[in-house]
Scaffold this active site. Structure first.
Site, short mmCIF file in Angstrom:
data_model
loop_
_atom_site.label_atom_id
_atom_site.label_comp_id
_atom_site.label_asym_id
_atom_site.label_seq_id
_atom_site.Cartn_x
_atom_site.Cartn_y
_atom_site.Cartn_z
N LYS A 14 0.83 -1.22 0.00
CA LYS A 14 0.00 0.00 0.00
C LYS A 14 0.86 1.26 0.00
CE LYS A 14 -2.02 -1.27 3.87
NZ LYS A 14 -1.31 -2.54 4.09
N ARG A 89 -9.53 0.23 8.75
CA ARG A 89 -9.07 -1.14 9.01
C ARG A 89 -10.14 -1.96 9.72
NH1 ARG A 89 -3.13 0.20 8.92
NH2 ARG A 89 -1.97 -1.73 9.02
N ARG A 128 11.70 -5.32 4.82
CA ARG A 128 11.41 -3.88 4.61
C ARG A 128 12.37 -3.01 5.41
NH1 ARG A 128 5.41 -1.68 5.40
NH2 ARG A 128 5.60 -2.56 7.47
N ARG A 161 11.47 -1.35 11.07
CA ARG A 161 10.41 -1.03 12.04
C ARG A 161 10.35 -2.10 13.13
NH1 ARG A 161 5.14 0.37 8.45
NH2 ARG A 161 4.24 -0.86 10.11
N ARG A 172 -0.08 -9.49 13.05
CA ARG A 172 -0.68 -8.47 12.18
C ARG A 172 -1.47 -9.13 11.04
NH1 ARG A 172 4.52 -5.39 10.80
NH2 ARG A 172 3.23 -4.09 9.44
#
Ligand code: ADP
Ligand code: AMP
Length: 215
Positions: A14, A89, A128, A161, A172
Site C-alpha cells: 500500500k 481497518r 522492509r 520497524r 498483524r
C-alpha cells in the site's frame, strides 16, 4: 471531497503504491500508520496508548483513529482528494469515515484492494527498510538502496520497524484476516472495489492502478 482507499494486508504494498500514485494523480497521501508513529515520537499520552498496540501488532482503538482522521481531513479544502493507506481497518472505522465524508459532502470513489497470497507478506515485511527522515520504503532484495543502509532520496539512515519482526508480523496478518478483510465485501457491495494482483512488481501495480483511477 473525494477519497481513494488502499486496502490490503500488512506488506501488500500500500505504502509503495501510494508513494507513486500521489505524484501521478495529485492527491494527499494519508497513512494512519505514519500518523501514529509521529504521535508516538511526541511522547504524549495518546502516543503511549498507541505504542503498546502497535508493538504487539494489534489495532489502535477506532475512536483514536477516527479523531486523528477527522482533525486531518477537516483542515483541507472542499475539493481535496485523499489517498488513504491503512485506513479504514475495521467496519467501525469505515462507518466513521462514511459519516465524516457525508458531513463534508464527500464520497469514496475507489477502493483498490491489493490481493496477495499470505505467504508473500512475511518475507516482504521482514526485508522492509524505511528511511528515518523521509519515510521512503525499500526492501533488502526486491528494492535495495544503492548504498546499503542509506536512503537514495535524501541520504537518511534506513531502519527496520520494530513491528516488522516475525512474531509481530504473524499477529498483524491474523488481525488483518479477522478485522480488516471483512471490508472487502463491505466495499464490493457498494460497487467501489477494484482488485489488483499485488504479487506483480511495484511498477506493474502502479500502471494497473493508474488505469483504474484515470479511466
Ligand atoms: P504496506 O504499506 O502494505 O505495509 P509496503 O508498501 O511498505 O507495504 O511494502 C512492504 C515491503 O514489500 C517493502 O519492503 C516494499 O519495498 C516491498 N514491496 C512493496 N510492493 C512490492 C511488490 N509489488 N513486489 C515486491 N515487493 C514489494
Ligand atoms: P502500518 O504502518 O499501516 O503498517 O500500521 C502499523 C500499525 O499501526 C498497525 O499494525 C496498527 O497497530 C496501527 N494502525 C495503523 N493504522 C491503523 C488503523 N487504521 N486502525 C488501527 N490501527 C492502525
Amino acid at each position: 471531497m473525494d477519497a481513494i482507499i488502499l486496502l490490503g494486508g500488512p506488506g501488500a504494498g500500500k505504502g509503495t503504491l501510494a508513494a507513486s500514485l500521489k505524484k501521478d494523480i495529485g492527491c494527499l497521501h494519508i497513512s494512519t500508520g505514519e500518523m501514529l508513529r509521529a504521535v508516538i515520537q511526541s511522547d504524549c499520552e495518546i502516543g503511549q496508548a498507541a505504542r503498546a498496540c502497535m508493538e504487539s501488532g494489534d489495532l489502535v482503538p477506532d475512536a483514536l483513529i477516527l479523531d486523528l482522521i477527522q482533525s486531518r481531513i477537516s483542515r483541507e479544502p472542499d475539493d481535496a482528494r485523499f489517498l488513504f493507506d491503512g485506513f479504514p481497518r475495521t467496519i467501525q472505522q469505515a462507518e466513521g469515515l462514511q459519516d465524516l465524508l457525508s458531513q463534508l459532502n464527500g464520497k469514496i470513489s475507489y477502493v483498490l484492494n491489493l490481493v496477495v497470497a499470505p505467504e508473500v507478506l512475511l518475507p516482504r515485511l521482514c526485508g522492509r527498510r524505511t528511511c528515518k527522515t523521509c519515510g521512503a520504503v525499500y526492501h533488502i532484495t526486491h528494492r535495495p538502496p544503492k548504498i546499503d543502509g542509506v536512503c537514495d532520496v535524501d541520504g537518511g539512515e534506513l531502519f527496520q520497524r520494530t513491528d516488522d519482526r516475525e512474531k509481530t508480523i504473524l499477529n498483524r496478518i491474523e488481525v488483518y484476516k479477522k478485522q480488516t478483510a471483512p471490508l472487502i465485501d463491505y466495499y464490493r457491495t457498494q460497487g467501489v472495489l477494484y482488485d489488483i494482483d499485488a504479487s506483480l512488481s511495484p511498477a506493474e501495480n502502479v500502471a494497473i492502478a493508474r488505469d483504474i483511477l484515470l479511466n
